[in-house]
Design an enzyme around this catalytic site. Structure first.
Site, short mmCIF file in Angstrom:
data_model
loop_
_atom_site.label_atom_id
_atom_site.label_comp_id
_atom_site.label_asym_id
_atom_site.label_seq_id
_atom_site.Cartn_x
_atom_site.Cartn_y
_atom_site.Cartn_z
N LYS A 126 -44.01 -20.62 -24.38
CA LYS A 126 -42.88 -21.31 -25.00
C LYS A 126 -41.94 -21.68 -23.88
CE LYS A 126 -43.00 -18.66 -29.24
NZ LYS A 126 -42.18 -17.83 -30.12
N HIS A 129 -35.76 -21.66 -22.57
CA HIS A 129 -34.68 -22.50 -23.09
C HIS A 129 -33.31 -21.96 -22.70
CE1 HIS A 129 -33.83 -19.64 -26.22
NE2 HIS A 129 -35.07 -19.72 -26.68
N HIS A 132 -32.48 -18.31 -22.89
CA HIS A 132 -33.02 -17.49 -21.80
C HIS A 132 -32.21 -17.68 -20.53
CE1 HIS A 132 -36.79 -17.75 -24.33
NE2 HIS A 132 -36.48 -16.47 -24.29
N1 ARG Z 1 -38.68 -12.17 -25.37
C1 ARG Z 1 -37.51 -11.94 -26.14
C2 ARG Z 1 -36.92 -13.27 -26.58
O1 ARG Z 1 -37.17 -14.29 -25.98
C3 ARG Z 1 -36.46 -11.14 -25.41
C4 ARG Z 1 -36.89 -9.77 -24.98
C5 ARG Z 1 -35.72 -8.88 -24.70
N2 ARG Z 1 -36.10 -7.59 -24.22
C6 ARG Z 1 -36.60 -6.60 -24.97
N3 ARG Z 1 -36.91 -5.47 -24.38
N4 ARG Z 1 -36.78 -6.74 -26.25
O2 ARG Z 1 -36.17 -13.31 -27.53
#
Ligand code: ARG
Length: 574
Positions: A126, A129, A132
């Site tokens: 993905k 964005h 992030h």
């Molecule tokens: N990949 C997740 C997202 O894009 C964020 C992960 C954050 N870290 C965690 N340990 N859950 O929303």
């Protein structure tokens, strides 16, 4: 100023019975204007403990106050106002900054302690964005702030590289995909397949079952599923790396969700032993009714894991591996519930370090009103955003300073800096609306303004020396400067800002709030620009010139250190 606060606190506590130095330290304030001194003690806060009226306390303290760093004390309306010995203060501070250089503002309060920071953590296949981006820049700033204070920091990228979406992607790729196209277009093509999958699945729900089955195969180690997955991961990482290098951000560990593949089993077992897992229509969950929260789902009907399961395993792994005193998770506030649940489950398992887990939420970013959901493909590709910022900055440089030597590199530093700073200027919890005009404004409260002010200080230093170096001319030191020449309000304004840097860094660490540094940087810039416009620096009077130059050098050092903490580079020429 911490040093002076400590000196004042010790001197005051010395004359008071039953009030500790720490208590006094906590009470000391910065008065709103210079007539009220450099530090002030609101005595009404001691009234109860000392059974005395505030003004009487203030007067008593004034009589007894004795500390060399201060030239006098006054008792006014229940406040004890302390006035620094301005000459001593200027010489000490300038001496500190010049000798500390790159480390000015740092401390060792975190020595021997580890902090884990989970930030950026984009999802494979993905696009990276704008949400992030926020996680990346906030996390990166927190990382630098903690490191500056002596903590041992472990930056973790918890890549979203596991989960049902890989089942969807595999199905979509096999039905409608093509290898050359994926190789050529990377995430764009993977995203197209992902979006197309959702469109088709609305008409043909069986596709969802197929996708789930593929993910289950993946979790069971099916070779074909694994090979495709690895390929999607490699392609995505290559693109993420481009963004990290534009932003100049790095990590200590790229341990994504898939890393916990073999670490979830034992956690599930432990939850079972503790009788925490409950079966509910085939799924396994942990009830959190007593906290008024919905249950945390740990296993799906088909036995496959979830985001929660992987975060459970990750929390335990990080504690075992890094022995953290704090473990931070930087994500949008949209994930508040997820982390509240996660921390409660850890607590229910009996781990006494549950309170060391901290969610650092931030507000959403919108770009001219656009919403940013990946599923519908309505995304702002961050790389585009950064490249646009760089291109726009390049145009501005072309009109303002066409002769600049390394225009492309400076355009990157300033363009990217504009985006980062824009993101870090408000309290992180606030929603941000991104506007090009605001972010790239060289006069507003922006990254370019701060970088430009730093470059202005560099330019003065170059002119004062050999035209190249930004070092102070030989012989200009704190010991030889005449502090009486830095007594005017503009110079004093700069000095008092510079002195607060260390405290701001600590506050930013305590509140996990990089905006404290961004705002501080702007305060320094504004104080410096008042000085710059009000007090000519390269004057003929050599003594005056040297005193002012030393101050300029201190501003340059502090701005560079401050901007570095929030991830901005500081070109010497713009
Ligand atoms: N990949 C997740 C997202 O894009 C964020 C992960 C954050 N870290 C965690 N340990 N859950 O929303």
């Amino acid at each position: 100023m911490i040093r002076y606060k400590k000196l004042a606190a010790a001197a005051i506590a010395n004359t008071l019975e039953g009030v500790s130095e720490e208590d006094v330290f906590g009470l000391l304030e910065y008065p709103p204007n210079p007539e009220m001194g450099d530090l002030s003690m609101p005595c009404f806060k001691l009234s109860k403990a000392l059974r005395k009226a505030p003004q009487a306390i203030a007067e008593g303290l004034k009589e007894q106050f004795s500390e060399d760093a201060f030239e006098r004390a006054e008792a006014v309306s229940g406040y004890l106002n302390l006035f620094l010995d301005k000459s001593k203060f200027a010489v000490d501070l300038i001496g500190d900054i010049l000798s500390a250089g790159d480390t000015y503002g740092s401390a060792d309060i975190g020595k021997g302690q580890s902090v884990v920071i989970d930030y950026s953590s984009p999802n494979i296949a993905k696009p990276f964005h704008i949400g992030h981006l926020r996680s990346t820049v906030i996390g990166n700033a927190l990382r630098k702030i903690h490191a500056f204070l002596g903590f041992n920091v472990v930056g973790v990228n918890h890549l979203g590289d596991w989960g049902t979406q890989f089942g969807k992607l595999i199905v979509a790729y096999q039905k409608w995909g093509n290898a050359e196209k994926v190789e050529a277009e990377g995430i764009t093509e993977l995203l197209r397949l992902y979006v197309y999958f959702h469109e088709q699945a609305e008409k043909e729900p069986a596709l969802e079952d197929e996708a789930r089955a593929w993910f289950t195969s993946l979790e069971r180690g099916d070779a074909e599923a694994f090979k495709l997955w690895q390929w999607f991961v490699d392609i995505s990482l290559k693109e993420f790396e481009k963004i990290y290098s534009l932003l100049n951000v790095s990590f200590d560990a790229f341990t994504g969700e898939s890393f916990y593949m073999d670490k979830m089993g034992p956690v599930i077992e432990r939850m079972k032993e503790l009788n925490l897992l409950e079966e509910d229509e085939g799924t396994m969950l942990v009830r959190l009714d007593e906290f008024n929260m919905p249950p945390a789902l740990m296993l799906k009907k088909d036995g496959s894991s979830l985001y929660h399961t992987r975060d459970m395993a990750a929390a335990l792994y990080r504690k075992d591996t890094y022995h953290f005193v704090k473990s931070l998770y930087v994500t949008s506030y949209a994930q508040n519930l997820h982390f509240q649940q996660l921390f409660k489950v850890i607590e229910k398992m009996g781990y006494d370090w549950a309170d060391q887990l901290i969610h650092v939420p931030f507000g959403q970013v919108s770009l001219e009103g656009a919403s940013l959901s990946t599923r519908k493909g309505n995304v702002v590709m961050l790389e585009d955003l950064l490249n646009q910022a760089i291109a726009k900055t390049r145009e501005i440089i072309e009109t303002k300073n066409a002769n600049l030597e390394n225009k492309d590199e400076v355009a990157r530093q300033v363009g990217v800096g504009a985006i980062i700073f824009n993101d870090l200027y408000s309290n992180r919890i606030k929603d941000v609306v991104f506007s090009w005009e605001e972010a790239l404004n060289f006069d507003g409260e922006t990254g370019p303004y701060a970088q430009y002010t730093h470059a202005r200080a560099c330019s003065v230093l170059r002119k004062a020396g050999n035209g190249e170096s930004i070092d102070l001319p030989a012989g200009v030191t704190a010991a030889t400067l005449n502090p009486a020449l830095l007594q005017n309000p503009e110079a004093q304004g700069v000095l008092s800002e510079l002195a607060r840097f260390g405290e701001r860094v600590e506050q930013a660490m305590e509140k996990l709030e990089p905006s404290i540094i961004s705002r501080y940087v702007i305060d320094v810039c504004q104080a410096f620009n008042r000085f710059y416009h009000g007090c000519p620096i390269l004057v003929d009077d050599i003594e005056l010139r040297n005193a002012r130059l030393a101050l300029v050098k201190c501003v340059q050092i502090t701005l560079r250190n401050g901007l570095a903490l929030i991830g901005l580079e500081t070109p010497e020429k713009i």
